[in-house]
Design a protein around this motif. Structure first.
Motif, PDB file in Angstrom:
ATOM      1  N   ALA A 193       3.147   3.555  11.684  1.00 18.51           N
ATOM      2  CA  ALA A 193       3.487   2.944  10.396  1.00 18.51           C
ATOM      3  C   ALA A 193       3.685   4.036   9.349  1.00 18.51           C
ATOM      4  O   ALA A 193       3.111   5.121   9.451  1.00 18.51           O
ATOM      5  CB  ALA A 193       2.352   2.022   9.960  1.00 18.51           C
ATOM      6  N   PRO A 194       4.504   3.753   8.309  1.00 13.53           N
ATOM      7  CA  PRO A 194       4.716   4.761   7.263  1.00 13.53           C
ATOM      8  C   PRO A 194       3.408   5.103   6.534  1.00 13.53           C
ATOM      9  O   PRO A 194       2.646   4.203   6.158  1.00 13.53           O
ATOM     10  CB  PRO A 194       5.700   4.070   6.303  1.00 13.53           C
ATOM     11  CG  PRO A 194       6.354   3.002   7.110  1.00 13.53           C
ATOM     12  CD  PRO A 194       5.323   2.546   8.105  1.00 13.53           C
ATOM     13  N   TYR A 195       3.196   6.413   6.342  1.00 18.51           N
ATOM     14  CA  TYR A 195       1.950   6.893   5.741  1.00 18.51           C
ATOM     15  C   TYR A 195       1.715   6.300   4.353  1.00 18.51           C
ATOM     16  O   TYR A 195       0.608   5.870   4.028  1.00 18.51           O
ATOM     17  CB  TYR A 195       1.992   8.426   5.676  1.00 18.51           C
ATOM     18  CG  TYR A 195       0.816   9.042   4.961  1.00 18.51           C
ATOM     19  CD1 TYR A 195      -0.463   8.977   5.509  1.00 18.51           C
ATOM     20  CD2 TYR A 195       0.989   9.709   3.743  1.00 18.51           C
ATOM     21  CE1 TYR A 195      -1.552   9.548   4.853  1.00 18.51           C
ATOM     22  CE2 TYR A 195      -0.087  10.285   3.086  1.00 18.51           C
ATOM     23  CZ  TYR A 195      -1.359  10.195   3.649  1.00 18.51           C
ATOM     24  OH  TYR A 195      -2.428  10.758   3.002  1.00 18.51           O
ATOM     25  N   GLU A 196       2.754   6.254   3.520  1.00 15.41           N
ATOM     26  CA  GLU A 196       2.569   5.769   2.148  1.00 15.41           C
ATOM     27  C   GLU A 196       2.094   4.318   2.140  1.00 15.41           C
ATOM     28  O   GLU A 196       1.334   3.909   1.257  1.00 15.41           O
ATOM     29  CB  GLU A 196       3.874   5.897   1.332  1.00 15.41           C
ATOM     30  CG  GLU A 196       4.271   7.331   1.026  1.00 15.41           C
ATOM     31  CD  GLU A 196       3.146   8.169   0.399  1.00 15.41           C
ATOM     32  OE1 GLU A 196       2.344   7.602  -0.365  1.00 15.41           O
ATOM     33  OE2 GLU A 196       3.061   9.370   0.693  1.00 15.41           O
ATOM     34  N   LEU A 197       2.548   3.552   3.124  1.00 14.97           N
ATOM     35  CA  LEU A 197       2.114   2.157   3.181  1.00 14.97           C
ATOM     36  C   LEU A 197       0.665   2.048   3.655  1.00 14.97           C
ATOM     37  O   LEU A 197      -0.078   1.172   3.209  1.00 14.97           O
ATOM     38  CB  LEU A 197       3.056   1.339   4.077  1.00 14.97           C
ATOM     39  CG  LEU A 197       4.467   1.154   3.498  1.00 14.97           C
ATOM     40  CD1 LEU A 197       5.381   0.450   4.500  1.00 14.97           C
ATOM     41  CD2 LEU A 197       4.421   0.370   2.179  1.00 14.97           C
ATOM     42  N   VAL A 198       0.266   2.953   4.532  1.00 20.23           N
ATOM     43  CA  VAL A 198      -1.149   2.980   4.938  1.00 20.23           C
ATOM     44  C   VAL A 198      -2.017   3.346   3.733  1.00 20.23           C
ATOM     45  O   VAL A 198      -3.091   2.757   3.510  1.00 20.23           O
ATOM     46  CB  VAL A 198      -1.348   3.957   6.119  1.00 20.23           C
ATOM     47  CG1 VAL A 198      -2.831   4.134   6.442  1.00 20.23           C
ATOM     48  CG2 VAL A 198      -0.592   3.455   7.352  1.00 20.23           C
ATOM     49  N   ARG A 199      -1.558   4.288   2.920  1.00 26.09           N
ATOM     50  CA  ARG A 199      -2.287   4.646   1.688  1.00 26.09           C
ATOM     51  C   ARG A 199      -2.393   3.427   0.767  1.00 26.09           C
ATOM     52  O   ARG A 199      -3.432   3.191   0.145  1.00 26.09           O
ATOM     53  CB  ARG A 199      -1.560   5.786   0.931  1.00 26.09           C
ATOM     54  CG  ARG A 199      -1.587   7.143   1.610  1.00 26.09           C
ATOM     55  CD  ARG A 199      -2.963   7.805   1.552  1.00 26.09           C
ATOM     56  NE  ARG A 199      -3.488   7.960   0.202  1.00 26.09           N
ATOM     57  CZ  ARG A 199      -3.363   9.040  -0.558  1.00 26.09           C
ATOM     58  NH1 ARG A 199      -2.723  10.085  -0.084  1.00 26.09           N
ATOM     59  NH2 ARG A 199      -3.899   9.091  -1.765  1.00 26.09           N
ATOM     60  N   TYR A 200      -1.312   2.666   0.681  1.00 30.08           N
ATOM     61  CA  TYR A 200      -1.323   1.466  -0.169  1.00 30.08           C
ATOM     62  C   TYR A 200      -2.388   0.476   0.323  1.00 30.08           C
ATOM     63  O   TYR A 200      -3.170  -0.070  -0.470  1.00 30.08           O
ATOM     64  CB  TYR A 200       0.070   0.798  -0.162  1.00 30.08           C
ATOM     65  CG  TYR A 200       0.123  -0.430  -1.050  1.00 30.08           C
ATOM     66  CD1 TYR A 200       0.590  -0.347  -2.359  1.00 30.08           C
ATOM     67  CD2 TYR A 200      -0.343  -1.676  -0.588  1.00 30.08           C
ATOM     68  CE1 TYR A 200       0.600  -1.475  -3.185  1.00 30.08           C
ATOM     69  CE2 TYR A 200      -0.336  -2.794  -1.407  1.00 30.08           C
ATOM     70  CZ  TYR A 200       0.133  -2.686  -2.707  1.00 30.08           C
ATOM     71  OH  TYR A 200       0.123  -3.793  -3.518  1.00 30.08           O
ATOM     72  N   ILE A 201      -2.434   0.263   1.632  1.00 25.92           N
ATOM     73  CA  ILE A 201      -3.406  -0.683   2.214  1.00 25.92           C
ATOM     74  C   ILE A 201      -4.832  -0.195   1.911  1.00 25.92           C
ATOM     75  O   ILE A 201      -5.714  -0.968   1.551  1.00 25.92           O
ATOM     76  CB  ILE A 201      -3.218  -0.777   3.752  1.00 25.92           C
ATOM     77  CG1 ILE A 201      -1.821  -1.261   4.109  1.00 25.92           C
ATOM     78  CG2 ILE A 201      -4.311  -1.641   4.381  1.00 25.92           C
ATOM     79  CD1 ILE A 201      -1.561  -2.713   3.933  1.00 25.92           C
ATOM     80  N   HIS A 202      -5.044   1.106   2.062  1.00 24.70           N
ATOM     81  CA  HIS A 202      -6.368   1.694   1.815  1.00 24.70           C
ATOM     82  C   HIS A 202      -6.802   1.421   0.384  1.00 24.70           C
ATOM     83  O   HIS A 202      -7.944   1.043   0.120  1.00 24.70           O
ATOM     84  CB  HIS A 202      -6.276   3.199   2.084  1.00 24.70           C
ATOM     85  CG  HIS A 202      -7.589   3.902   2.033  1.00 24.70           C
ATOM     86  ND1 HIS A 202      -7.937   4.737   0.995  1.00 24.70           N
ATOM     87  CD2 HIS A 202      -8.635   3.901   2.881  1.00 24.70           C
ATOM     88  CE1 HIS A 202      -9.144   5.230   1.219  1.00 24.70           C
ATOM     89  NE2 HIS A 202      -9.594   4.731   2.356  1.00 24.70           N
ATOM     90  N   GLU A 203      -5.856   1.566  -0.535  1.00 28.77           N
ATOM     91  CA  GLU A 203      -6.184   1.429  -1.958  1.00 28.77           C
ATOM     92  C   GLU A 203      -6.317  -0.032  -2.393  1.00 28.77           C
ATOM     93  O   GLU A 203      -7.201  -0.387  -3.160  1.00 28.77           O
ATOM     94  CB  GLU A 203      -5.080   2.112  -2.777  1.00 28.77           C
ATOM     95  CG  GLU A 203      -5.469   2.335  -4.223  1.00 28.77           C
ATOM     96  CD  GLU A 203      -4.378   3.078  -4.987  1.00 28.77           C
ATOM     97  OE1 GLU A 203      -4.272   2.852  -6.193  1.00 28.77           O
ATOM     98  OE2 GLU A 203      -3.631   3.861  -4.347  1.00 28.77           O
ATOM     99  N   HIS A 204      -5.434  -0.896  -1.867  1.00 29.76           N
ATOM    100  CA  HIS A 204      -5.360  -2.272  -2.389  1.00 29.76           C
ATOM    101  C   HIS A 204      -5.965  -3.330  -1.471  1.00 29.76           C
ATOM    102  O   HIS A 204      -6.190  -4.463  -1.904  1.00 29.76           O
ATOM    103  CB  HIS A 204      -3.902  -2.644  -2.679  1.00 29.76           C
ATOM    104  CG  HIS A 204      -3.251  -1.757  -3.688  1.00 29.76           C
ATOM    105  ND1 HIS A 204      -3.388  -1.928  -5.047  1.00 29.76           N
ATOM    106  CD2 HIS A 204      -2.477  -0.656  -3.533  1.00 29.76           C
ATOM    107  CE1 HIS A 204      -2.715  -0.980  -5.682  1.00 29.76           C
ATOM    108  NE2 HIS A 204      -2.155  -0.197  -4.792  1.00 29.76           N
ATOM    109  N   GLY A 205      -6.170  -3.007  -0.197  1.00 31.47           N
ATOM    110  CA  GLY A 205      -6.763  -3.988   0.720  1.00 31.47           C
ATOM    111  C   GLY A 205      -5.857  -5.166   1.011  1.00 31.47           C
ATOM    112  O   GLY A 205      -6.344  -6.248   1.387  1.00 31.47           O
ATOM    113  N   LYS A 206      -4.580  -4.987   0.860  1.00 31.99           N
ATOM    114  CA  LYS A 206      -3.624  -6.061   1.169  1.00 31.99           C
ATOM    115  C   LYS A 206      -2.246  -5.463   1.418  1.00 31.99           C
ATOM    116  O   LYS A 206      -2.010  -4.293   1.075  1.00 31.99           O
ATOM    117  CB  LYS A 206      -3.552  -7.081   0.026  1.00 31.99           C
ATOM    118  CG  LYS A 206      -3.080  -6.485  -1.300  1.00 31.99           C
ATOM    119  CD  LYS A 206      -3.148  -7.485  -2.423  1.00 31.99           C
ATOM    120  CE  LYS A 206      -2.010  -8.464  -2.435  1.00 31.99           C
ATOM    121  NZ  LYS A 206      -0.660  -7.907  -2.630  1.00 31.99           N
ATOM    122  N   LEU A 207      -1.360  -6.258   1.984  1.00 35.15           N
ATOM    123  CA  LEU A 207       0.023  -5.805   2.133  1.00 35.15           C
ATOM    124  C   LEU A 207       0.677  -5.722   0.756  1.00 35.15           C
ATOM    125  O   LEU A 207       0.312  -6.473  -0.154  1.00 35.15           O
ATOM    126  CB  LEU A 207       0.832  -6.797   2.979  1.00 35.15           C
ATOM    127  CG  LEU A 207       0.467  -6.988   4.455  1.00 35.15           C
ATOM    128  CD1 LEU A 207       1.432  -7.995   5.093  1.00 35.15           C
ATOM    129  CD2 LEU A 207       0.512  -5.680   5.212  1.00 35.15           C
TER     130      LEU A 207
END
Ligand SMILES: O=C(CO)[C@H](O)[C@H](O)COP(=O)(O)O
Length: 296
Positions: A193-207
């Motif tokens: 999966a794209p790294y930036e999207l994994v960072r987003y999930i880590h920060e926000h806890g949602k898609l």
């Protein structure tokens, strides 16, 4: 409906937000679309055959006839979605030219490309895509999907795969939140999966986009189950128009999604709906007929 000609990603994802808490219903005629609208559907999915019939008929399932889609667009005031085959960007060009409000790049149709999904950023119309797990959801979002839905196993009237996919996606999101930030590149590698999207999930806890349930939802209780599991709305295909009383069932499912946490209302709306669609056990489906395994 909405002018999507200058559709940027925030406009596309914001449009999808408007469906939250609602039910999107598959319809195959303008008459069914009117029933769906009157029952309170937030959008309809125009297609020639619901997934149960696609499954029963076999053969190649393609984008629907533009004339049939136009008839449905004319019949209702709610947004109209329509499906293209996975990877079939020309079908998507045609649906965009027709003025549909949303495109579903769907495993319910026969895939046109086994390796590559559509580059959805290249379109002004927004897309929804199915996913079985978080990696798949993030790959579709990376390609430009403005909305995600569980794949479930469409056309079975059996909610078990939708539950599996919802628990998988939501569980993987929770797992990422517990990881220290230095581990996220490895997480991205493992999920493909794209790294930036994994960072987003880590920060926000949602898609970063709306996340609906789909595939096998057939009763008000099924719909409420998907909501209580944590999804944000529900697609219902075969479950309504392959049941004994589509009008009543459609209204009941809309109410169940609105009041998904209220067992008294769920009991009331579940009463006397007539027979639901006849379901299929997942074990009865041979591997080659599994729609959820289409796409990657
Ligand atoms: O991609 C879809 C969303 O419209 C399918 O049509 C959906 O999964 C419906 O499945 P089912 O017929 O099992 O409700």
């Amino acid at each position: 409906m909405q002018d999507m000609e200058k559709g940027t990603l925030p406009i596309k994802t914001g449009f999808a937000e408007m469906f939250k808490g609602g039910v999107i219903m598959d319809v195959v005629t303008p008459e069914q679309a009117i029933i769906a609208e009157q029952a309170g559907a937030t959008a309809v999915m125009a297609l020639e055959r619901v997934p149960a019939d696609i499954r029963a008929d076999g053969g190649v399932a393609r984008m629907s006839d533009p004339k049939m889609i136009k008839g449905i667009i004319e019949a209702v005031s709610i947004p109209v979605m329509a499906k293209v085959r996975i990877g079939h960007f020309v079908e998507a060009q045609i649906l965009q030219a027709l003025g549909v409000d949303f495109i579903d790049e769907s495993e319910v149709l026969t895939p046109a490309d086994e390796s590559f999904h559509i580059f959805k950023h290249g379109f002004t119309v927004p897309f929804v895509c199915g996913a079985k797990n978080l990696g798949e959801a993030l790959r579709r979002i990376g390609e430009g999907a403005a909305m995600i839905r569980t794949k479930g196993e469409a056309g079975t009237g059996n909610v078990v795969e939708a539950v599996r996919h919802a628990r998988t996606v939501l569980g993987e999101i929770r797992a990422i939140q517990t990881r220290p930030v230095e581990e996220l590149m490895t997480v991205a590698r493992d999920l493909q999966a794209p790294y930036e999207l994994v960072r987003y999930i880590h920060e926000h806890g949602k898609l970063p986009v709306v996340n609906f349930a789909a595939g096998g939802v057939a009763t008000p209780a099924d719909a409420a189950l998907m909501m209580q599991l944590g999804l944000e709305g529900v697609f219902v295909g075969s479950g309504i128009f392959k049941s004994d009383n589509p009008e009543k069932r459609a209204r009941a499912i809309v109410k169940a999604v609105t009041h998904y946490n209220n067992p008294d209302i769920l009991a009331e709306v579940s009463e006397d709906l007539g027979a639901p669609m006849t379901g299929i056990g997942i074990d009865e489906i041979i591997e080659a007929d599994r729609m959820a395994k289409r796409g990657w």
